[in-house]
Design a protein around this motif. Structure first.
Motif, PDB file in Angstrom:
ATOM      1  N   SER A 190      -3.120   1.297  10.393  1.00  0.00           N
ATOM      2  CA  SER A 190      -2.622  -0.101  10.893  1.00  0.00           C
ATOM      3  C   SER A 190      -2.147  -0.808  11.925  1.00  0.00           C
ATOM      4  O   SER A 190      -1.510  -1.790  12.175  1.00  0.00           O
ATOM      5  CB  SER A 190      -1.586  -0.126   9.666  1.00  0.00           C
ATOM      6  OG  SER A 190      -0.760   0.666   9.226  1.00  0.00           O
ATOM      7  N   SER A 208      -2.221   2.297   4.941  1.00  0.00           N
ATOM      8  CA  SER A 208      -1.704  -0.016   4.873  1.00  0.00           C
ATOM      9  C   SER A 208      -0.301   0.188   5.663  1.00  0.00           C
ATOM     10  O   SER A 208       0.115  -0.545   5.846  1.00  0.00           O
ATOM     11  CB  SER A 208      -1.475  -0.152   3.272  1.00  0.00           C
ATOM     12  OG  SER A 208      -0.766   0.807   2.687  1.00  0.00           O
ATOM     13  N   ARG A 209       0.290   1.434   5.662  1.00  0.00           N
ATOM     14  CA  ARG A 209       1.708   1.383   6.674  1.00  0.00           C
ATOM     15  C   ARG A 209       2.157   2.244   7.489  1.00  0.00           C
ATOM     16  O   ARG A 209       1.552   3.617   7.232  1.00  0.00           O
ATOM     17  CB  ARG A 209       2.348   1.398   5.044  1.00  0.00           C
ATOM     18  CG  ARG A 209       4.114   1.499   5.865  1.00  0.00           C
ATOM     19  CD  ARG A 209       5.076   1.810   4.819  1.00  0.00           C
ATOM     20  NE  ARG A 209       6.320   1.951   5.175  1.00  0.00           N
ATOM     21  CZ  ARG A 209       6.685   2.379   5.626  1.00  0.00           C
ATOM     22  NH1 ARG A 209       6.628   4.095   6.328  1.00  0.00           N
ATOM     23  NH2 ARG A 209       7.529   2.421   5.884  1.00  0.00           N
ATOM     24  N   ARG A 239       2.023  -3.077   9.051  1.00  0.00           N
ATOM     25  CA  ARG A 239       1.228  -2.940   7.451  1.00  0.00           C
ATOM     26  C   ARG A 239      -0.023  -3.602   7.889  1.00  0.00           C
ATOM     27  O   ARG A 239      -0.218  -4.271   8.581  1.00  0.00           O
ATOM     28  CB  ARG A 239       1.924  -3.708   6.094  1.00  0.00           C
ATOM     29  CG  ARG A 239       2.773  -3.087   5.758  1.00  0.00           C
ATOM     30  CD  ARG A 239       3.280  -3.669   4.555  1.00  0.00           C
ATOM     31  NE  ARG A 239       4.528  -2.749   3.675  1.00  0.00           N
ATOM     32  CZ  ARG A 239       6.102  -2.627   4.476  1.00  0.00           C
ATOM     33  NH1 ARG A 239       6.277  -3.627   5.340  1.00  0.00           N
ATOM     34  NH2 ARG A 239       7.025  -2.313   3.567  1.00  0.00           N
TER      35      ARG A 239
END
Length: 514
Positions: A190, A208-209, A239
């Motif tokens: 990300s 995702s993070r 994110r």
């Protein structure tokens, strides 16, 4: 095409230091006496690049350069080789390879960092790598990295390193190079963190993070047309597909200083003052002596940790974590554990006993082979203690004189060294018949734990008679039975609990009564 957030350092331009305009060229500051030919001989793969270098920089005479001017040099023209890393510390396991064939890393060895190769660490592991430019990379447990680039420029001592993180955490201490800035890039699913001379940490929970925390220097987070500057002591959560999170002040580290010294209990009682605004504390516990290994790596939901530990030397590492997952600097505290063998259950003499003579008989738990060390003194600080070793078969002692005495007892281990001592008891000796204590029943006294709201449970099971087990509970570990216990052999189970989750189950013991 979805753009990834990019974190770029905002570093001060120092006089006479070379600065890089981008990752593809080096901006060399001309020194007195330099020519394009001398620069090429020192830094380039071949002097054949001189005409192209002259044209790129619009230099009329390659022999005449103005001191302080800048020559832009493409990095692909520079002398370089595949970067290497030396394992300076390894706890647990780590490997390096192409994914199909991995080589186990060995502490002290150096390894080439070839593009496309994978670095991975096992559970409860910690890997520290020293790069050729002097930068230090610390990789946590269960991590997986792919080497995108690892190039060393020997004429300048600089590195260009690019690591892709699939999972895990990495702490980076990027050294500052006054001639050619080191380029150290960490890419996550990300975000991309690119720095030249700073201290920062990147943690990837999932694809995702990612979280970036800056200890020194300054970085800029850019994504989706938005930029966020992150300074020292601040962090940001990114994110995938979203703008970077706002710059957030990192929490202070927990205060661990009061945990130094010796822990006499297991589970160890590791408590620290709560940090305002913090509800979680990632903690890592390393055993340092006799062997080095990570024994605990978890996140505490409150300001304490209660790990079950053997005797030895340990180091506690703890951070404060905000609700958004950002963590502050790590706090470290060394301590030792000396919890075994545990002190025995005391039957006689009873606490605060008054004895009519100087003779004392000690009745405590332990099998026929157990040995003990008694410590006596006239003062509660035991400034001038008298030591006396004894066994169950030889458990009588004649005190040197009457009066008030303080005493403690410890069990001896196989090497005849004492474990932790019991709490301090008192007795009055040589009081005469009329002032002596006379107990009809049985007094049982176990070791208290320094815990708020502790509950104690003592269970006695007679081994040679089919009698129901005797279970005693209380908020103090001292019980006065109205009747005497029957002679025989008892199994002793001692348990300590607290409402916040502490649970100690001391090793089962034997009590012999005659």
């Amino acid at each position: 095409m979805r753009s990834l957030p990019i974190l770029l350092p905002l570093l001060l331009c120092l006089p006479h230091l070379a600065q890089a305009a981008d990752t593809d060229e080096w901006r060399y500051t001309v020194q007195r006496g330099d020519t394009l030919w001398s620069i090429a001989r020192q830094h380039l793969r071949s002097i054949a690049h001189v005409p192209a270098l002259q044209q790129k920089n619009a230099i009329r005479d390659p022999y005449v350069l103005t001191p302080g001017s800048v020559v832009r040099i493409p990095t692909q023209w520079m002398r370089q080789h595949t970067g290497k890393a030396t394992v300076t510390d390894l706890i647990g396991s780590a490997s390096l390879g192409n994914g199909k064939q991995q080589t186990a890393l060995v502490n002290g060895n150096s390894y080439p960092l070839q593009a496309g190769h994978i670095i991975s660490t096992g559970p409860n592991s910690l890997l520290k790598l020293l790069l050729e430019d002097g930068s230090l990379v610390s990789i946590g447990a269960n991590a997986r990295f792919t080497i995108q680039q690892a190039v060393h420029y020997p004429s300048t001592g600089a590195n260009a390193t690019w690591l892709n993180i699939e999972r895990g955490s990495v702490d980076n201490h990027v050294s500052k190079n006054p001639l050619m800035p080191n380029r150290h890039t960490i890419q996550t699913p990300s975000a991309i963190t690119a720095v030249r001379g700073t201290v920062f940490r990147v943690n990837v929970d999932d694809d995702s993070r990612s979280a970036t925390e800056v200890s020194e220097g300054q970085v800029e987070v850019s994504a989706a047309g938005y930029s966020e500057q992150i300074g020292s002591g601040f962090g940001s959560v990114t994110r995938r597909g979203e703008v970077p999170g706002k710059s957030t002040a990192l929490p202070p580290p927990p205060e661990l200083g009061q945990l130094g010294g010796t822990q006499a209990f297991s589970p160890a009682i590791l408590q620290w003052p709560p940090v305002a605004g913090v509800s979680r504390y990632p903690v890592q516990l390393l055993r340092t002596i006799p062997e080095r290994r990570i024994v605990d790596d978890t996140t505490a939901a409150s300001n304490h940790s209660y790990p079950a530990l053997d005797n030895g030397e340990y180091r506690l590492l703890a951070r404060s974590e905000l609700d958004n997952g950002l963590q502050g600097r790590v706090a470290s505290q060394d301590f030792s554990v000396h919890a075994f063998p545990t002190p025995p259950l005391v039957v006689s003499p009873a606490p605060d006993a008054r004895l009519r003579s100087l003779d004392v008989r000690f009745v405590v738990s332990g099998d026929a082979g157990s040995r003990y060390r008694l410590r006596l003194a006239r003062d509660a600080a035991f400034s001038q203690p008298l030591l006396h070793d004894f066994s169950r078969q030889d458990n009588r002692l004649t005190l040197p004189e009457g009066g008030h005495w303080f005493w403690q007892i410890a069990r001896l281990d196989a090497s005849q060294q004492p474990g932790p001592y019991s709490q301090t008891y008192q007795l009055q000796a040589d009081t005469g018949w009329w002032r002596a204590s006379h107990y009809r029943g049985t007094t049982l006294s176990a070791r208290p734990y320094p815990l708020a709201n502790a509950r104690y449970q003592l269970r006695l099971t007679q081994l040679d008679q089919p009698q129901p087990a005797l279970q005693l509970d209380g908020d103090t570990p001292r019980w006065q039975l109205v009747e005497r216990l029957f002679p025989g052999r008892y199994r002793v189970s001692y348990r300590v609990t607290t409402p916040d989750g502490y649970l100690a189950q001391e090793p089962d013991d034997i009590l012999l009564l005659d």
